[in-house]
Design an enzyme around this catalytic site. Structure first.
Site, short mmCIF file in Angstrom:
data_model
loop_
_atom_site.label_atom_id
_atom_site.label_comp_id
_atom_site.label_asym_id
_atom_site.label_seq_id
_atom_site.Cartn_x
_atom_site.Cartn_y
_atom_site.Cartn_z
N LYS A 1 1.19 -1.08 0.24
CA LYS A 1 0.48 0.13 -0.17
C LYS A 1 0.18 1.40 0.05
CE LYS A 1 -3.78 -2.20 2.42
NZ LYS A 1 -4.72 -2.77 3.14
N TYR B 1 -12.80 -3.01 -3.60
CA TYR B 1 -12.77 -3.50 -1.57
C TYR B 1 -14.66 -3.51 -1.57
CZ TYR B 1 -8.43 -2.53 0.23
OH TYR B 1 -6.57 -2.49 0.46
N ASN C 1 -1.62 -0.58 7.12
CA ASN C 1 -1.29 -2.17 7.50
C ASN C 1 -0.36 -2.42 6.58
OD1 ASN C 1 -3.14 -2.63 5.72
ND2 ASN C 1 -4.58 -3.74 7.76
N HIS D 1 -1.91 -5.30 1.75
CA HIS D 1 -3.05 -6.42 1.13
C HIS D 1 -2.39 -7.85 0.73
CE1 HIS D 1 -6.81 -7.41 0.10
NE2 HIS D 1 -6.22 -7.85 -1.12
N GLU E 1 -9.66 -10.82 -7.54
CA GLU E 1 -8.19 -9.43 -7.56
C GLU E 1 -7.06 -10.22 -8.84
OE1 GLU E 1 -6.99 -10.06 -3.72
OE2 GLU E 1 -9.61 -9.45 -2.71
P1 CMP Z 1 -6.58 -5.31 3.70
O1 CMP Z 1 -5.93 -6.05 4.32
O2 CMP Z 1 -6.10 -3.76 2.49
O3 CMP Z 1 -8.44 -5.18 3.68
C1 CMP Z 1 -9.43 -3.87 4.02
C2 CMP Z 1 -8.97 -2.97 5.10
O4 CMP Z 1 -9.89 -2.34 5.46
C3 CMP Z 1 -8.03 -3.96 5.59
O5 CMP Z 1 -6.37 -4.30 5.28
C4 CMP Z 1 -7.60 -2.24 6.36
O6 CMP Z 1 -6.30 -1.80 6.11
C5 CMP Z 1 -8.72 -1.24 6.70
N1 CMP Z 1 -9.91 -1.65 7.37
C6 CMP Z 1 -10.37 -2.83 8.15
N2 CMP Z 1 -10.88 -2.57 9.39
C7 CMP Z 1 -11.05 -1.12 9.61
C8 CMP Z 1 -11.22 -0.03 10.71
N3 CMP Z 1 -11.90 -0.86 11.58
N4 CMP Z 1 -10.74 0.76 9.54
C9 CMP Z 1 -10.31 1.43 9.56
N5 CMP Z 1 -9.96 0.81 8.23
C10 CMP Z 1 -10.02 -0.60 7.87
#
Ligand code: CMP
Length: 143
Positions: free
Chosen positions: A9, A49, A112, A115, A126
């Site tokens: 990311k 998403y 984070n 993904h 995906e």
């Molecule tokens: P990802 O694996 O990219 O898939 C969905 C994303 O939503 C996840 O990683 C997080 O970065 C994001 N996400 C999930 N829960 C929350 C939350 N409570 N607040 C903000 N972002 C979230």
């Protein structure tokens, strides 16, 4: 052979973690078959998403993934979908074990770092969403 989709990311790219992240999957023994640095369109972000479209964090998620360059990858190997998720760690980095990418490099669920597809169905969806067939380069590791 099993394949998964991973995306570093914008936070991971900006923090200079691309090499470290790729190295983790190479060292585990997985094979990189697709790789590109790209800016993500809002359309692609919303499709990627789509399962989160009713969540309160959806708008922020789309804004963030479109905010800077992303490294999109396809990795291949035995058990790569589930094992990549193990190497990545829990979605909320505060719950991710040390030694995982999120455990070592992140503290914020919205930042984070990476993904990874969470199921065979999503891996296929995906990969097809982010890559064209001719962008994938299958090759056999020599060992
Ligand atoms: P990802 O694996 O990219 O898939 C969905 C994303 O939503 C996840 O990683 C997080 O970065 C994001 N996400 C999930 N829960 C929350 C939350 N409570 N607040 C903000 N972002 C979230």
């Amino acid at each position: 052979m099993e394949r998964t989709f991973l995306a570093i990311k914008p936070d991971g790219v900006q923090r200079g973690l691309v090499g470290t992240i790729i190295q983790r999957f190479e060292q585990k023994g997985y094979t990189l078959v697709g790789l590109k640095l790209m800016r993500v369109s809002r359309e692609l972000a919303e499709q990627h998403y789509s399962e989160h479209k009713d969540k309160p964090f959806f708008a922020g998620l789309v804004n963030f993934i479109t905010s800077g360059p992303v490294v999109a990858m396809v990795w291949e190997g035995r058990g790569v979908i589930a094992n990549a998720r193990k190497l990545i760690g829990a979605t909320n980095p505060l719950n991710a074990e040390p030694g995982t990418l999120r455990g070592d490099f992140a503290v914020d669920v919205g930042r984070n770092v990476i993904h990874g597809s969470d199921s065979p169905e999503n891996a296929e969806r995906e990969i097809n969403l982010w890559f064209q067939t001719q962008e994938l380069v299958p090759w056999e590791p020599a060992f």
